[in-house]
Scaffold this motif. Structure first.
Motif, PDB file in Angstrom:
ATOM      1  N   LEU A   7      22.463 -12.495   8.798  1.00 28.53           N
ATOM      2  CA  LEU A   7      21.686 -11.284   9.039  1.00 28.53           C
ATOM      3  C   LEU A   7      21.642 -11.002  10.531  1.00 28.53           C
ATOM      4  CD1 LEU A   7      19.000 -12.561   6.604  1.00 28.53           C
ATOM      5  CD2 LEU A   7      20.508 -10.640   6.148  1.00 28.53           C
ATOM      6  N   VAL A   8      21.971  -9.784  10.920  1.00 30.59           N
ATOM      7  CA  VAL A   8      22.006  -9.426  12.332  1.00 30.59           C
ATOM      8  C   VAL A   8      21.394  -8.052  12.565  1.00 30.59           C
ATOM      9  CG1 VAL A   8      24.055 -10.812  12.844  1.00 30.59           C
ATOM     10  CG2 VAL A   8      24.319  -8.422  12.220  1.00 30.59           C
ATOM     11  N   ARG A   9      20.854  -7.889  13.764  1.00 26.12           N
ATOM     12  CA  ARG A   9      20.464  -6.571  14.252  1.00 26.12           C
ATOM     13  C   ARG A   9      21.424  -6.258  15.382  1.00 26.12           C
ATOM     14  NH1 ARG A   9      14.791  -4.459  16.984  1.00 26.12           N
ATOM     15  NH2 ARG A   9      15.759  -2.710  18.070  1.00 26.12           N
ATOM     16  N   ILE A  10      22.080  -5.117  15.303  1.00 20.57           N
ATOM     17  CA  ILE A  10      23.049  -4.699  16.311  1.00 20.57           C
ATOM     18  C   ILE A  10      22.553  -3.401  16.933  1.00 20.57           C
ATOM     19  CG2 ILE A  10      25.419  -3.955  16.713  1.00 20.57           C
ATOM     20  CD1 ILE A  10      26.202  -5.721  14.282  1.00 20.57           C
ATOM     21  N   GLU A  24      20.569 -16.961   9.951  1.00 26.37           N
ATOM     22  CA  GLU A  24      21.401 -17.315   8.796  1.00 26.37           C
ATOM     23  C   GLU A  24      20.515 -17.895   7.705  1.00 26.37           C
ATOM     24  OE1 GLU A  24      24.802 -16.968   9.073  1.00 26.37           O
ATOM     25  OE2 GLU A  24      24.660 -16.407  11.184  1.00 26.37           O
ATOM     26  N   LEU A  25      20.904 -17.663   6.471  1.00 24.35           N
ATOM     27  CA  LEU A  25      20.319 -18.396   5.353  1.00 24.35           C
ATOM     28  C   LEU A  25      21.306 -19.515   5.049  1.00 24.35           C
ATOM     29  CD1 LEU A  25      19.039 -15.500   3.079  1.00 24.35           C
ATOM     30  CD2 LEU A  25      17.769 -16.847   4.752  1.00 24.35           C
ATOM     31  N   GLY A  26      20.910 -20.728   5.332  1.00 20.43           N
ATOM     32  CA  GLY A  26      21.773 -21.879   5.126  1.00 20.43           C
ATOM     33  C   GLY A  26      21.719 -22.330   3.685  1.00 20.43           C
ATOM     34  N   THR A  27      21.090 -23.445   3.465  1.00 20.72           N
ATOM     35  CA  THR A  27      20.971 -24.004   2.129  1.00 20.72           C
ATOM     36  C   THR A  27      20.077 -23.113   1.270  1.00 20.72           C
ATOM     37  OG1 THR A  27      21.213 -26.218   3.014  1.00 20.72           O
ATOM     38  CG2 THR A  27      20.239 -26.036   0.829  1.00 20.72           C
ATOM     39  N   VAL A  28      20.549 -22.801   0.079  1.00 19.30           N
ATOM     40  CA  VAL A  28      19.769 -22.041  -0.900  1.00 19.30           C
ATOM     41  C   VAL A  28      19.863 -22.797  -2.213  1.00 19.30           C
ATOM     42  CG1 VAL A  28      19.553 -19.881  -2.172  1.00 19.30           C
ATOM     43  CG2 VAL A  28      20.247 -19.833   0.234  1.00 19.30           C
ATOM     44  N   GLY A  29      18.718 -23.197  -2.739  1.00 20.30           N
ATOM     45  CA  GLY A  29      18.724 -23.910  -4.004  1.00 20.30           C
ATOM     46  C   GLY A  29      17.332 -24.314  -4.424  1.00 20.30           C
ATOM     47  N   LEU A  30      17.163 -24.507  -5.709  1.00 21.50           N
ATOM     48  CA  LEU A  30      15.886 -24.933  -6.284  1.00 21.50           C
ATOM     49  C   LEU A  30      14.735 -24.024  -5.872  1.00 21.50           C
ATOM     50  CD1 LEU A  30      16.280 -28.783  -5.792  1.00 21.50           C
ATOM     51  CD2 LEU A  30      16.763 -27.444  -7.852  1.00 21.50           C
ATOM     52  N   GLY A  31      15.017 -22.727  -5.741  1.00 27.82           N
ATOM     53  CA  GLY A  31      13.990 -21.746  -5.428  1.00 27.82           C
ATOM     54  C   GLY A  31      13.600 -21.661  -3.964  1.00 27.82           C
ATOM     55  N   GLN A  34      16.648 -21.681   3.108  1.00 26.13           N
ATOM     56  CA  GLN A  34      16.345 -22.220   4.434  1.00 26.13           C
ATOM     57  C   GLN A  34      16.967 -21.360   5.514  1.00 26.13           C
ATOM     58  OE1 GLN A  34      16.874 -26.432   5.030  1.00 26.13           O
ATOM     59  NE2 GLN A  34      17.234 -26.122   7.200  1.00 26.13           N
ATOM     60  N   VAL A  35      16.138 -20.916   6.442  1.00 26.34           N
ATOM     61  CA  VAL A  35      16.585 -20.122   7.582  1.00 26.34           C
ATOM     62  C   VAL A  35      17.057 -21.068   8.676  1.00 26.34           C
ATOM     63  CG1 VAL A  35      15.905 -18.426   9.322  1.00 26.34           C
ATOM     64  CG2 VAL A  35      14.921 -18.308   7.028  1.00 26.34           C
ATOM     65  N   GLN A  36      18.160 -20.708   9.310  1.00 25.53           N
ATOM     66  CA  GLN A  36      18.679 -21.511  10.422  1.00 25.53           C
ATOM     67  C   GLN A  36      19.354 -20.580  11.414  1.00 25.53           C
ATOM     68  OE1 GLN A  36      21.317 -24.012   8.135  1.00 25.53           O
ATOM     69  NE2 GLN A  36      23.091 -22.741   8.636  1.00 25.53           N
ATOM     70  N   GLY A  37      19.636 -21.095  12.591  1.00 24.48           N
ATOM     71  CA  GLY A  37      20.394 -20.341  13.580  1.00 24.48           C
ATOM     72  C   GLY A  37      19.738 -19.062  14.039  1.00 24.48           C
ATOM     73  N   VAL A  38      18.422 -19.068  14.178  1.00 25.42           N
ATOM     74  CA  VAL A  38      17.719 -17.870  14.654  1.00 25.42           C
ATOM     75  C   VAL A  38      17.988 -17.721  16.150  1.00 25.42           C
ATOM     76  CG1 VAL A  38      15.466 -16.764  14.911  1.00 25.42           C
ATOM     77  CG2 VAL A  38      15.943 -18.181  12.895  1.00 25.42           C
ATOM     78  N   ALA A  51       9.710 -11.603  15.711  1.00 30.90           N
ATOM     79  CA  ALA A  51       8.794 -11.618  14.558  1.00 30.90           C
ATOM     80  C   ALA A  51       9.175 -10.563  13.518  1.00 30.90           C
ATOM     81  CB  ALA A  51       7.342 -11.469  15.006  1.00 30.90           C
ATOM     82  N   PRO A  52       9.418  -9.303  13.904  1.00 37.09           N
ATOM     83  CA  PRO A  52       9.867  -8.348  12.884  1.00 37.09           C
ATOM     84  C   PRO A  52      11.242  -8.692  12.327  1.00 37.09           C
ATOM     85  CG  PRO A  52       9.658  -7.245  15.017  1.00 37.09           C
ATOM     86  CD  PRO A  52       9.140  -8.631  15.181  1.00 37.09           C
ATOM     87  N   GLY A  53      12.112  -9.276  13.158  1.00 40.65           N
ATOM     88  CA  GLY A  53      13.406  -9.732  12.655  1.00 40.65           C
ATOM     89  C   GLY A  53      13.229 -10.802  11.595  1.00 40.65           C
ATOM     90  N   MET A  54      12.350 -11.755  11.862  1.00 38.67           N
ATOM     91  CA  MET A  54      12.080 -12.810  10.880  1.00 38.67           C
ATOM     92  C   MET A  54      11.433 -12.239   9.626  1.00 38.67           C
ATOM     93  SD  MET A  54      13.347 -15.653  11.685  1.00 38.67           S
ATOM     94  CE  MET A  54      12.557 -16.604  10.402  1.00 38.67           C
ATOM     95  N   ALA A  55      10.548 -11.263   9.780  1.00 38.96           N
ATOM     96  CA  ALA A  55       9.933 -10.627   8.611  1.00 38.96           C
ATOM     97  C   ALA A  55      11.009  -9.988   7.728  1.00 38.96           C
ATOM     98  CB  ALA A  55       8.902  -9.592   9.048  1.00 38.96           C
ATOM     99  N   ALA A  56      12.011  -9.366   8.348  1.00 37.01           N
ATOM    100  CA  ALA A  56      13.109  -8.766   7.583  1.00 37.01           C
ATOM    101  C   ALA A  56      13.944  -9.846   6.896  1.00 37.01           C
ATOM    102  CB  ALA A  56      13.979  -7.915   8.504  1.00 37.01           C
ATOM    103  N   VAL A  57      14.169 -10.962   7.586  1.00 34.39           N
ATOM    104  CA  VAL A  57      14.915 -12.075   6.996  1.00 34.39           C
ATOM    105  C   VAL A  57      14.165 -12.616   5.784  1.00 34.39           C
ATOM    106  CG1 VAL A  57      15.698 -14.451   7.385  1.00 34.39           C
ATOM    107  CG2 VAL A  57      16.114 -12.694   9.121  1.00 34.39           C
TER     108      VAL A  57
END
Length: 100
Positions: A7-10, A24-31, A34-38, A51-57
């Motif tokens: 996910l990016v803002r350009i 980035e959304l890294g590992t996704v599983g079991l509901g 995980q966010v990484q690389g902010v 903060a608004p970027g994270m809210a969008a993520v």
């Protein structure tokens, strides 16, 4: 293959289009997703974009991947901790890495 996990803002910058915020959304599983690389471009730090970027993520992750969103942050990174708190995260544990 576009999986919707980068996910990016350009915005327009002095030399054309530039990435201002990314996560980035890294590992996704079991509901859980995980966010990484902010990252916020150094020229745009301190402007309240994270903060608004994270809210969008968070919104994207919940809508498309998992109802729970998690991340890890270093305890000394006080600006990131404050940003994540503003975006709705709360600390639920502490991790330590030890190599013996």
């Amino acid at each position: 293959m576009n999986q919707g996990r980068s996910l990016v803002r350009i915005d327009e910058g002095p030399r054309g289009r530039e990435v201002v915020f990314k996560a980035e959304l890294g590992t996704v599983g079991l509901g859980v997703a995980q966010v990484q690389g902010v990252w916020v471009h150094p020229r745009h730090r301190g402007r309240g974009l994270a903060a608004p970027g994270m809210a969008a993520v968070i919104h994207h992750a919940r809508a498309h991947f998992a109802p729970i969103v998690s991340l890890y942050v270093n305890s000394y990174n006080t600006s990131a901790l404050a940003t994540y708190h503003r975006a709705g995260f709360r600390q639920v544990g502490t991790f330590a890495t030890i190599l013996l």
